[in-house]
Design an enzyme around this catalytic site. Sequence first.
Site, PDB file in Angstrom:
ATOM      1  N   GLU A  40       0.877  -1.160   0.000  1.00 42.75           N
ATOM      2  CA  GLU A  40       0.000   0.000   0.000  1.00 42.75           C
ATOM      3  C   GLU A  40       0.922   1.220   0.000  1.00 42.75           C
ATOM      4  O   GLU A  40       1.828   1.294   0.833  1.00 42.75           O
ATOM      5  CB  GLU A  40      -0.880   0.018   1.257  1.00 42.75           C
ATOM      6  CG  GLU A  40      -1.856   1.178   1.240  1.00 42.75           C
ATOM      7  CD  GLU A  40      -2.633   1.368   2.536  1.00 42.75           C
ATOM      8  OE1 GLU A  40      -2.289   0.711   3.538  1.00 42.75           O
ATOM      9  OE2 GLU A  40      -3.575   2.176   2.524  1.00 42.75           O
ATOM     10  N   ARG A 265       6.118 -12.506   9.334  1.00 40.84           N
ATOM     11  CA  ARG A 265       6.826 -11.280   8.980  1.00 40.84           C
ATOM     12  C   ARG A 265       8.133 -11.206   9.742  1.00 40.84           C
ATOM     13  O   ARG A 265       8.324 -11.886  10.756  1.00 40.84           O
ATOM     14  CB  ARG A 265       5.961 -10.073   9.299  1.00 40.84           C
ATOM     15  CG  ARG A 265       5.647  -9.964  10.780  1.00 40.84           C
ATOM     16  CD  ARG A 265       5.072  -8.612  11.213  1.00 40.84           C
ATOM     17  NE  ARG A 265       4.910  -7.680  10.142  1.00 40.84           N
ATOM     18  CZ  ARG A 265       3.738  -7.137   9.801  1.00 40.84           C
ATOM     19  NH1 ARG A 265       2.649  -7.457  10.464  1.00 40.84           N
ATOM     20  NH2 ARG A 265       3.657  -6.263   8.832  1.00 40.84           N
ATOM     21  N   LYS A 275       4.548   0.527  10.126  1.00 45.84           N
ATOM     22  CA  LYS A 275       4.539   1.765   9.365  1.00 45.84           C
ATOM     23  C   LYS A 275       4.048   2.921  10.223  1.00 45.84           C
ATOM     24  O   LYS A 275       4.521   4.047  10.090  1.00 45.84           O
ATOM     25  CB  LYS A 275       3.614   1.620   8.147  1.00 45.84           C
ATOM     26  CG  LYS A 275       4.266   0.965   6.959  1.00 45.84           C
ATOM     27  CD  LYS A 275       3.378   1.168   5.741  1.00 45.84           C
ATOM     28  CE  LYS A 275       3.694   0.164   4.655  1.00 45.84           C
ATOM     29  NZ  LYS A 275       2.692   0.212   3.575  1.00 45.84           N
TER      30      LYS A 275
END
Length: 556
Positions: A40, A265, A275
């Site tokens: 994104e 992850r 983020k």
Amino acid sequence: MNEILNKPSEKKSNFIREIIDEDLRTNKWNGRVHTRFPPEPNGYLHIGHAKSILLNYGLAKDYNGKFNLRFDDTNPEKEEQEYVDSIVEDVKWLGADFENRILFASDYFDEMYLFAIALIKKEKAYVCDLTAEQIRETRGTLTEPGIESPFRNRSVEENLSLFEQMKNGEFPDGTKTLRAKIDMASPNFNLRDPIMYRILHAHHHRQGDKWKIYPTYDWAHGIEDSIEKITHSICTLEFENHRPLYDWYLEQLEVYHPQQIEFARLNLNYTVMSKRRLLKLVQEKFVDGWDDPRMPTISGFRRRGYTPESIINFTDTIGVAKRDALSDFSLLEFAIRDDLNKKALRVMSVLKPLKVVITNYDGEEDIEAINNPEDITAGTRKLKFSKEIFIEQSDFMEVPVKGYHRLFLGGEVRLRYAYIIKCDEIVKDENDNIIELRCTYEQDTKSGSGTSTKKVKGVIHWISANNCVDAEVRLYDRLFTVENPNAEENWLDFINPNSLEIIENAKIEAGLLSAKFPTNFQFERMGYFCIDSKYSSAKKIVFNRTVSLKDSWTKK
RNA sequence: UGCCGGGUCGUCUAAUGGUAGGACAGCGGCCUUUGGAGCCGUACGUGGAGGUUCAAAUCCUCCCUCGGCAGCCA
């Protein structure tokens, strides 16, 4: 493209490769492998994304498949072109070849809209007038089922009409949604009539003001994968609970249906990776932008002097699995040292200079130095040697401690590539600070001359006072003082106040004046450094320390 | 609390019913004109309890424990 990525892979297996091997054996996808990286564009990429990029690209490369770069730009409120640009740059830098396929989910909005109509016609979707709050209240809890929306059984005609009006911007934000009609009692929240479209009168970075409704992730993502004929849709563990919904949408639509696979992850100790938190560090100026060399972003590591190869080797080392892990920063540091040891040109630099006058030396001479002992083709260069030189302040102790074998009063040390010197005298200022050393050299001890029988334990680096220039050198330490700041609610309290040390007046070889980013250097005995791409200029040269040399003495 | 997914050296990761291995980090040594690199050696692990089996990290049962999920974020 860089060589390591294009070399035939000898990567160790992992559970995803086993799935692909099995798919190839059963001919599930007609021998195809097609992966994608779907960021994104709402922030810069970090090293965790690098793991995902390299995993997806590595799979495509090793199985002669394809790899797409696709922006998942379904939320106009947080997305910006700046992020698109940085992401493209970072993916390219890593060497992941998407063959110019820069795709955007927003390019599929028309198709998604049509698919939504198809679902409405199948009576599998409906327009719901509940507010966000009401939807939350009727969703149920972990132990209780949800309550069905009073709008759940609207007619197909009414839904079609309402949905079109939504698209045409006839309703204010938040007043209606399009929801899938699945099961309000499902133990999986994602199946309790999830929202497919929300009304958002927002400006989209690529679509402008065309759309008043925007698809949600779950609705959009499977369609994106399906349109692109992705075979293996690889995502992180938190989407595991979303897989039944991913599958449900594609089954209802009766379209090409990729397989979603989840992996753990990357987490790195002593840093944060979300983020949201990285954005906070940037916005509140705890760091100097997304590419601050202390940031775990790809751009931060690049500015710090990390190479793509080192990051590739690091991700190969940590592997791919399903268990949550917190990787040790030392694994990354090993990868960059290992790479730079082979590549970096050795140079002399004195970070904290101490003047040394060699009282029995006059004139000047050239001293030959090896540019890279690990790579003889890198050649040699000449260093100037003269009466006045600088050595590192830490390479002298007035009174040596046990185990110290560098210079001390009355002691001897070798100057790298040059002579053995002896310290005869210390010169101090009125505050008792040592400002100069007076030493004598022994003529027949010149390095490589073969005339010396003398052995000394210590070898130190040095730089001639008449052949050096000033530089600013920035030393970095871990950004946080705790191993896992991710786990801390008040994580900002654990920012390391000493994560950046600026040395204003280091001395570097004059030849380094022409150094360009991203050339990597080893300042002998001090670590690996590179030009700072942001602040270095003709007026003031600035170096970043990529990583220190492993040093078994200072550790003790 | 319901569902889903995990738990192998300090860290990361292999072994898929047949010798628990590798890398990093650690420790010891050798070598060294970078206290770097290199070389050699060493130590270190299957969450627990039962069960199946000639044989279990692997299969079964129970327990413990960690993570994710109740956004119109992704």
